[in-house]
Design a protein around this motif. Structure first.
Motif, PDB file in Angstrom:
ATOM      1  N   ASP A  95       0.815  -1.217   0.000  1.00 49.23           N
ATOM      2  CA  ASP A  95       0.000   0.000   0.000  1.00 49.23           C
ATOM      3  C   ASP A  95       0.847   1.265   0.000  1.00 49.23           C
ATOM      4  N   HIS A  96       2.110   1.165   0.394  1.00 48.68           N
ATOM      5  CA  HIS A  96       2.983   2.339   0.511  1.00 48.68           C
ATOM      6  C   HIS A  96       3.982   2.479  -0.637  1.00 48.68           C
ATOM      7  N   ASN A 123      -2.913   1.449  -2.785  1.00 53.00           N
ATOM      8  CA  ASN A 123      -1.612   2.088  -3.015  1.00 53.00           C
ATOM      9  C   ASN A 123      -1.734   3.307  -3.928  1.00 53.00           C
TER      10      ASN A 123
END
Length: 191
Positions: A95-96, A123
Motif C-alpha cells: 500500500d505504501h 496504493n
C-alpha cells in the motif's frame, strides 16, 4: 463473441466522444502536462497490473517520442524500479510503494497520473495523498464511478464504463490523444 466485444468497445468510444465534459477535462490534463514540461517539471505515472503496463506505455510515449523526432520529456512510470518497489512492499507493505516514491520524486508543479480502473486501489489512493502533499497536479484515469480516487484529484478522466478491459482501452485512447497534443504543443504540428 468477438463481434460483441468490438461493439462494446465502439460503444464506449462513442460515449467518450459524446461526453463534452470528459473531453474538456482531457484538454485540461493536456494543458497541465504542457505547463509542467515548459516549467522544467516532470510527469509521473502509477498503476497496478494492466494499469501499470498502461502507465509505462504512456510514460514511454512522452519520454521517447510519439510522432515527432524531438527532445525527450521527463516522464516516468514509478513501478519500473523493481528493487525499490519490492523493498518497500516487503518493509512497509505494498500500500505504501507508490506513496513513498511520490514523496521521494514528486515536487510542486509536477503532474502525477494515477491509473486505477476501480479508483479504489489502496496504493494508488496513498500515492494521491502523497502527491497532493508534494504539490503535484493529480490526474486520475478510472472507470465511470471514479471510486474513492475521484474526489482526491484535480482532474478526473473517468471512462464511461464498468468493464475493466473497455476502461483500459479508453485509458489508452485518452492517453494517446494527450501524448499527441502535448508533443504538438511543445514541438510543432505533426500533420
Amino acid at each position: 463473441m468477438p463481434h460483441q466485444r468490438i461493439r462494446a468497445a465502439i460503444a464506449v468510444k462513442q460515449r467518450i466522444l459524446e461526453d463534452t465534459a470528459l473531453l474538456e477535462r482531457l484538454q485540461r490534463a493536456t494543458d497541465a502536462c504542457v505547463h509542467t514540461f515548459r516549467s522544467g517539471g516532470k510527469v509521473l505515472f502509477c498503476g497496478n497490473g494492466g494499469s501499470a503496463a498502461d502507465a509505462q506505455h504512456l510514460a514511454a510515449e512522452l519520454s521517447g517520442r510519439f510522432y515527432l523526432d524531438r527532445p525527450p520529456l521527463f516522464a516516468e512510470a514509478m513501478h519500473v524500479n523493481t528493487s525499490f518497489l519490492t523493498a518497500v512492499a516487503n518493509d512497509y507493505g505494498y500500500d505504501h510503494a507508490f506513496s513513498r516514491l511520490t514523496t521521494a520524486m514528486g515536487r510542486s508543479g509536477d503532474v502525477l497520473f494515477l491509473l486505477s480502473t476501480s479508483g479504489n486501489s489502496r496504493n494508488i489512493l496513498a500515492a494521491a495523498v502523497a502527491g497532493k502533499k508534494a504539490g503535484c497536479t493529480l490526474i486520475a484515469l478510472t472507470g465511470a464511478a471514479g471510486g474513492e480516487l475521484g474526489p482526491l484529484v484535480d482532474i478526473l478522466l473517468n471512462i464511461p464504463s464498468e468493464d475493466t478491459p473497455r476502461i483500459q482501452e479508453g485509458h489508452m485512447l485518452l492517453g494517446h490523444i494527450l501524448c499527441e497534443d502535448v508533443e504538438r504543443q511543445l514541438f510543432g504540428n505533426n500533420n
